[in-house]
Design a protein around this motif. Structure first.
Motif, mmCIF file in Angstrom:
data_model
loop_
_atom_site.group_PDB
_atom_site.id
_atom_site.type_symbol
_atom_site.label_atom_id
_atom_site.label_comp_id
_atom_site.label_asym_id
_atom_site.label_seq_id
_atom_site.Cartn_x
_atom_site.Cartn_y
_atom_site.Cartn_z
ATOM 1 N N ILE A 157 -2.048 3.510 -3.511
ATOM 2 C CA ILE A 157 -2.118 2.521 -4.579
ATOM 3 C C ILE A 157 -1.716 1.427 -3.947
ATOM 4 O O ILE A 157 -0.916 1.191 -3.283
ATOM 5 C CB ILE A 157 -1.004 2.988 -5.732
ATOM 6 N N LEU A 158 -2.774 0.343 -4.395
ATOM 7 C CA LEU A 158 -2.443 -1.094 -3.905
ATOM 8 C C LEU A 158 -1.862 -1.896 -5.080
ATOM 9 O O LEU A 158 -2.342 -1.953 -6.222
ATOM 10 C CB LEU A 158 -3.731 -1.337 -3.613
ATOM 11 N N GLU A 159 -0.676 -2.541 -4.782
ATOM 12 C CA GLU A 159 -0.135 -3.529 -5.630
ATOM 13 C C GLU A 159 0.022 -4.900 -5.135
ATOM 14 O O GLU A 159 0.290 -5.128 -3.932
ATOM 15 C CB GLU A 159 1.372 -3.138 -6.251
ATOM 16 N N VAL A 160 -0.487 -6.086 -5.968
ATOM 17 C CA VAL A 160 -0.194 -7.409 -5.535
ATOM 18 C C VAL A 160 0.692 -7.900 -6.643
ATOM 19 O O VAL A 160 0.377 -7.792 -7.689
ATOM 20 C CB VAL A 160 -1.579 -8.042 -5.594
ATOM 21 N N PHE A 172 0.742 -1.322 0.007
ATOM 22 C CA PHE A 172 0.055 -0.082 -0.031
ATOM 23 C C PHE A 172 0.983 1.218 -0.003
ATOM 24 O O PHE A 172 1.614 1.242 0.879
ATOM 25 C CB PHE A 172 -0.884 -0.129 1.258
ATOM 26 N N ASP A 173 0.776 1.967 -1.061
ATOM 27 C CA ASP A 173 1.631 3.241 -1.012
ATOM 28 C C ASP A 173 0.750 4.480 -1.014
ATOM 29 O O ASP A 173 -0.100 4.865 -1.472
ATOM 30 C CB ASP A 173 2.442 3.233 -2.608
ATOM 31 N N HIS A 174 1.411 5.151 0.296
ATOM 32 C CA HIS A 174 0.573 6.125 0.713
ATOM 33 C C HIS A 174 1.409 7.618 0.232
ATOM 34 O O HIS A 174 2.531 7.383 0.108
ATOM 35 C CB HIS A 174 0.355 6.257 2.248
ATOM 36 N N ARG A 175 0.781 8.790 0.417
ATOM 37 C CA ARG A 175 1.471 10.064 0.374
ATOM 38 C C ARG A 175 2.279 10.027 -0.735
ATOM 39 O O ARG A 175 3.789 10.382 -0.613
ATOM 40 C CB ARG A 175 1.976 10.394 1.696
ATOM 41 N N ILE A 176 2.249 9.900 -2.004
ATOM 42 C CA ILE A 176 2.948 9.593 -3.313
ATOM 43 C C ILE A 176 3.465 11.263 -3.542
ATOM 44 O O ILE A 176 2.414 12.217 -3.387
ATOM 45 C CB ILE A 176 2.163 8.829 -4.330
#
Length: 227
Positions: free
Chosen positions: A187-190, A157-161
């Motif tokens: 942004i969620l990446e699997v 989970f990528d926050h505060r880009i």
């Protein structure tokens, strides 16, 4: 081996709910702080024609891009990475750089690295010379990463880009970073090779998420955010 990457744009509330479910199935990345996050900073390179950017924009079937990545702004772990993509499969090649090697690349003194035993570093140097690769943007964000105990599944989970296009040095303390998009966006990446385990697949299906083509590099170069 090429890996699969499923990407989704979600909000912070959805990220929190999914995180609570995922932590029952997976363990946090060992580099996480007390809050479960670590900082990722990547310096991306592109050529005079912005080929990596344009390949992303048009959805070129085969493409590649280079970046130098550090974690938590520390120079104890500096990696040169090449991300290659063919159709929906992705591959990442990487090697460790010293602070001196990083500085040589930043200063365009890549000729000092020609004789490296690393094929990746030699390829990068060739592209620096022939395609005039140059630093273009720093992409920075706070990541919460989970590792599934079986197989090669990683969920992030990528926050505060945010990004920096002027002071293109990962260790520049006076760099001014600009938020990329809404602060509520995550942004969620699997990421996985082979097949996606049933429990993870079911959790994504239950969240009713829409898979999207998302590139943080493209977002931070163009300012266009996926909705």
């Amino acid at each position: 081996m090429y890996r699969n990457e499923l990407k989704y744009m979600i909000n912070r509330q959805t990220a929190h709910i999914m995180g609570r479910k995922i932590e029952k199935l997976c363990k946090l990345d060992s580099h996480s702080n007390a809050d479960g996050f670590y900082q990722v900073s990547s310096l991306y390179f592109d050529d005079f024609a912005d080929s990596a950017l344009n390949d992303n924009l048009i959805g070129q079937i085969a493409r590649k891009k280079y970046r130098i990545r550090v974690y938590n702004r520390s120079d104890s772990y500096i990696r040169l990475e090449k991300k290659s993509k063919v159709n929906k499969g992705g591959k990442k090649d990487s090697l460790a750089l010293t602070r001196d090697q990083y500085q040589q690349i930043l200063e365009g003194d890549y000729k000092m690295l020609w004789d490296s035993q690393s094929s990746l570093l030699r390829e990068f140097c060739i592209d620096m010379a022939s395609r005039k690769l140059r630093p273009k943007v720093i992409v920075d964000y706070e990541r919460k990463s989970f590792v599934y105990p079986y197989g090669t599944v990683r969920i992030t989970f990528d926050h505060r880009i945010r990004y920096e296009r002027n002071q293109l040095d990962l260790f520049e303390e006076e760099a001014m970073y600009i938020p990329a998009g809404d602060a509520d966006q995550v942004i969620l990446e699997v990421k996985f090779t082979g097949f996606l385990p049933g429990p993870i697949k079911m959790m994504i299906q239950q969240a009713n998420l829409k898979q999207q083509s998302i590139s943080k590099y493209t977002i931070c170069r163009t300012g266009e955010v996926i909705q």
